[in-house]
Motif scaffolding. Structure first.
Motif, short mmCIF file in Angstrom:
data_model
loop_
_atom_site.label_atom_id
_atom_site.label_comp_id
_atom_site.label_asym_id
_atom_site.label_seq_id
_atom_site.Cartn_x
_atom_site.Cartn_y
_atom_site.Cartn_z
N GLU A 50 29.00 39.18 41.12
CA GLU A 50 29.67 39.31 39.73
C GLU A 50 28.87 40.24 39.05
OE1 GLU A 50 31.43 35.74 38.15
OE2 GLU A 50 31.96 34.99 39.94
N TYR A 51 29.41 41.06 38.18
CA TYR A 51 28.74 41.80 37.25
C TYR A 51 29.58 41.65 35.94
CZ TYR A 51 25.52 43.88 40.70
OH TYR A 51 24.54 43.97 41.54
N ILE A 52 28.72 41.78 34.73
CA ILE A 52 29.19 42.11 33.44
C ILE A 52 28.90 43.50 33.09
CG2 ILE A 52 29.38 41.21 30.87
CD1 ILE A 52 29.07 38.45 31.72
N TYR A 66 32.27 43.48 51.39
CA TYR A 66 31.88 43.06 49.98
C TYR A 66 32.93 42.93 49.29
CZ TYR A 66 27.47 45.59 51.88
OH TYR A 66 26.15 45.75 52.47
N SER A 67 32.92 42.07 48.07
CA SER A 67 33.83 41.97 47.03
C SER A 67 33.23 41.82 45.82
CB SER A 67 34.46 40.54 47.08
OG SER A 67 35.13 40.62 48.31
N PHE A 68 33.88 42.52 44.69
CA PHE A 68 32.98 42.40 43.34
C PHE A 68 33.89 41.99 42.35
CE2 PHE A 68 30.71 45.27 46.09
CZ PHE A 68 29.00 44.99 45.96
N ILE A 69 33.57 41.13 41.31
CA ILE A 69 34.23 40.66 40.17
C ILE A 69 33.52 41.50 39.12
CG2 ILE A 69 34.98 38.91 38.75
CD1 ILE A 69 35.13 37.23 41.46
N ILE A 70 34.09 42.29 38.58
CA ILE A 70 33.53 43.13 37.20
C ILE A 70 34.22 42.63 36.01
CG2 ILE A 70 32.93 45.36 36.44
CD1 ILE A 70 31.88 44.84 39.18
N THR A 71 33.54 42.33 34.88
CA THR A 71 34.01 41.86 33.57
C THR A 71 33.34 42.99 32.53
OG1 THR A 71 33.87 39.54 34.16
CG2 THR A 71 33.94 40.11 31.86
N TYR A 103 43.82 42.51 38.52
CA TYR A 103 42.96 42.34 37.39
C TYR A 103 43.28 40.57 37.31
CZ TYR A 103 42.07 46.78 35.63
OH TYR A 103 41.53 47.96 35.23
N LEU A 104 42.07 39.92 36.62
CA LEU A 104 42.21 38.40 36.62
C LEU A 104 42.72 37.92 35.19
CD1 LEU A 104 38.94 37.91 38.78
CD2 LEU A 104 41.14 38.07 39.81
N SER A 163 38.97 42.30 40.05
CA SER A 163 38.21 41.92 41.51
C SER A 163 38.55 43.14 42.45
CB SER A 163 38.85 40.54 41.91
OG SER A 163 38.51 40.58 43.25
N ILE A 164 37.38 43.52 42.94
CA ILE A 164 37.84 44.58 44.04
C ILE A 164 37.45 44.12 45.59
CG2 ILE A 164 37.02 47.01 44.71
CD1 ILE A 164 36.31 47.57 41.84
#
Length: 251
Positions: A163-165, A195-200, A249-250, A210-211
């Motif tokens: 996860e990243y902000i 890999y999975s990434f959650i970006i905020t 999009y979450l 979420s990608i």
């Protein structure tokens, strides 16, 4: 009956209750010790009747007793983190063989925890590791490799989620963060399957994407930035579809 007699009677009653209470506990513990050989035989017969194929390849641990239930842990001689339990209560036997041993819940949980610790130790980054498949989903040779492995980070069968902000909601910044992280894993011989990434967005915390299912062959700057751009712009492009990359999009 005067007050002194009443007090004496209450004290006697109190000590009688305490004596009976602890007496029951002691008797119960003694009975458990007496029943232990019988329970051990029941467990052994259950194993031989139901799990003949693994009987000689498992280690029987010490039987425990709690809340009127006898419990034994059966551990693979090949890997101490591959195990299941049998319980005996009210003359009924239950086991966790299917979930813990056949499907490998115990060993897979151990593997993901170890890889997470390895990532944190080597990169100073926290991440979530998961394995979608169950142990018995893998071919026999892969199962053997999993059970015989001394280390797990170089097994190419798990997903890493990070996860990243971000301060800037742009494909360039997000791509840079992803590549920095994935390159760090490669340098430390940590080789996920995906890999999975959650970006905020730091400027709008309700904006999160979420990608998922990014593979190594997509982790070049030009290709990855195109993928991230398509995701941010809600574009189900041919590039995403052909590589089975998904986004959502979450918020």
């Amino acid at each position: 009956m005067n007050e002194q007699q009443k007090l004496t009677f209450k004290m006697a009653l109190f000590f009688l209750i305490i004596f009976v209470f602890f007496g029951v506990i002691i008797v119960k513990e003694k009975l458990n010790v007496i029943f232990l050989p019988k329970v051990e035989k029941i467990f052994d017969e259950y194993l031989q009747d139901n799990y003949t194929s693994i009987y000689s390849s498992i280690k029987k641990n010490k039987i425990s007793y709690k809340n009127d239930t006898f419990k034994i842990k059966l551990t693979s001689k090949e890997n101490k983190n591959h195990y299941f339990y049998i319980t005996y209560s009210k003359k009924k036997l239950k086991d966790t063989y299917k979930k813990d041993y056949l499907e490998g819940s115990s060993i897979i949980s151990h593997i993901t925890n170890e890889i997470e610790k390895d990532i944190l130790k080597k990169t100073k980054e926290e991440a979530i590791v998961s394995i979608k498949e169950k142990l018995n989903d893998f071919p026999k040779q892969v199962q053997e490799k999993i059970l015989q492995a001394d280390t797990y980070s170089d097994l190419n069968l798990y997903n890493v989620e990070k996860e990243y902000i971000v301060n800037k909601w742009s494909s360039t910044e997000i791509t840079s963060l992803i590549l920095k992280f994935t390159n760090s894993l490669k340098e430390n011989n940590i080789t996920p399957k995906s890999y999975s990434f959650i970006i905020t967005d730091a400027n709008d915390l309700t904006k999160t994407i979420s990608i998922s299912n990014l593979k190594d062959d997509l982790l070049t700057e030009a290709t990855l930035e195109k993928i991230v751009s398509d995701c941010l712009n809600n574009n189900n492009s041919e590039l995403l579809e052909s590589n089975e990359v998904s986004f959502k999009y979450l918020n």
